[in-house]
Design a protein around this motif. Structure first.
Motif, short mmCIF file in Angstrom:
data_model
loop_
_atom_site.label_atom_id
_atom_site.label_comp_id
_atom_site.label_asym_id
_atom_site.label_seq_id
_atom_site.Cartn_x
_atom_site.Cartn_y
_atom_site.Cartn_z
N ASN A 62 63.51 23.32 104.73
CA ASN A 62 64.54 22.58 104.04
C ASN A 62 63.98 21.04 103.76
N ALA A 82 76.81 23.33 106.43
CA ALA A 82 75.72 23.29 106.14
C ALA A 82 74.61 23.15 107.27
N GLU A 135 73.31 27.13 100.86
CA GLU A 135 73.09 27.97 101.99
C GLU A 135 73.29 29.38 101.85
N ASP A 168 68.64 26.85 100.79
CA ASP A 168 68.40 27.26 102.40
C ASP A 168 68.56 28.68 102.60
#
Ligand SMILES: Cc1ncc(COP(=O)(O)O)c(C=O)c1O
Length: 341
Positions: A62, A82, A135, A168
């Motif tokens: 990330n 997140a 995500e 992500d």
């Protein structure tokens, strides 16, 4: 102990260890590890991206992805739940010199309607909105998944505003199994994707950052800066490849077990759960009469481990080393705790 604290607690299986010991190896800092090179190419091809970079953790995937897409003083729009906002030690501020703009999506899921009003104008005094950070599945959001329609609409919004998209995908495999969306689709949505092999797939270590060739070439140098250039890392790539080959199909059983646990919990007086959030391998529920810590102690005493997700909130995560018998025992123990409070 029935360990439902996370899907990161799995141990390598005998088959995985065998694959690791048999993998041809070389020095990856010299670009010479055949197992690693083949694995990076395999994952990049799956997701329709030009290149991949093996990194030790989802956090590094990330952070490197966001570093590549931003300039200092930029802003990243993301959800308040997140991982990049809560659990990466403020790394975006330190490494990329950017700030995060957390929004509140249901179960951690953002939509164009939520994102568009948060995109700033380009005045000198504004932080410049540069990236949308998604995500999938959402961890704190309870393992919820994005729909293909929503992702397409977010990608279109990003294109209209010249924003990058980082995904992500620590649990992208769970999202693929739950929604039927193929890996290649995600490659068309996001500029950078970080996918993990050490969550539900059960490898001991390893993530891959995906992007175009030039971005990954630059990310490779930055990985070295961060001390993430590993030598015979094909050993780890062999474990990750084994996990992809042998554990992906089992994710649907993790999801089924999570659904069963959630339905059972919904029927227990001492707990509260939003069933709509349980879409994959994560179950998040509230404790009504006592603090999560008290319930967790009782669970631990009965041989079941979960983690607190708030003063009155608990998370359980299924993975391939949790069996149907483990599920039965967990339901039984929670039922006993509920009946006694
Ligand atoms: C959604 C999400 N992203 C990223 C990560 C970071 O992965 P790692 O622990 O490998 O750094 C996690 C870890 O659980 C996660 O849940």
């Amino acid at each position: 102990m029935i360990d439902l604290r996370s899907d990161t607690v799995t141990r390598p299986t005998p088959g995985m260890l065998k694959a690791m010991t048999e993998a041809p190896l070389g020095d990856d800092v010299f670009g010479e590890d055949p197992t690693l090179n083949a694995f990076e190419e395999r994952v990049a091809t799956m997701f329709g991206k030009q290149a991949g970079l093996f990194v030790p953790s989802g956090t590094m995937g990330n952070q490197l992805g966001l570093f590549m897409l931003t300039q200092p003083c930029d802003e990243i729009i993301t959800d308040e739940s997140a991982h990049i906002f809560n659990y990466e030690a403020g790394g975006c501020a330190f490494l990329s010199g950017v700030q995060l703009r957390p929004l509140q999506g249901p179960n951690g899921i953002l939509t164009p309607e939520l994102i568009e009003p948060a995109i700033r104008t380009r005045n000198d005094w504004d932080p410049h909105t540069r990236v949308i950070g998604l995500e999938n599945t959402t961890n704190r959001g309870g393992g919820a998944c994005y729909t293909a329609e929503n992702l397409t609409a977010i990608r279109d919004l990003a294109l209209r505003h010249s924003l990058g998209v980082h995904l992500d995908g620590a649990r992208i495999w769970n999202a693929m199994v739950a929604t039927g969306i193929k890996a290649g689709f995600f490659g068309g949505i996001a500029d950078t994707i970080s996918v993990c092999f050490s969550k539900g797939l059960g490898a001991p270590v390893g993530s891959v950052l995906l992007g175009d060739k030039d971005l990954i070439r630059r990310a490779r140098r930055m990985r070295k800066v961060l001390g993430g250039g590993m030598r015979q890392a094909g050993l780890l790539a062999a474990a990750a490849g084994y996990a992809l080959d042998h554990h992906y199909a089992g994710l649907e059983h993790d999801h089924r077990r999570a659904q069963t646990l959630a339905r059972e919990i919904a029927g227990m007086a001492a707990f509260d759960i939003r069933l709509d959030s349980v879409q994959t391998n994560i179950v998040i529920f509230d404790t009504i009469y006592e603090d999560a810590s008290a319930v967790l102690e009782k669970l631990k005493g009965a041989g079941v481990a979960m983690v607190p997700f708030g003063p009155r909130c608990i998370r359980a995560v299924f993975h391939h080393q949790i069996t149907d018998e483990d599920l039965e025992k967990t339901v039984e123990v929670l039922g006993m705790i509920s009946n006694k409070t």
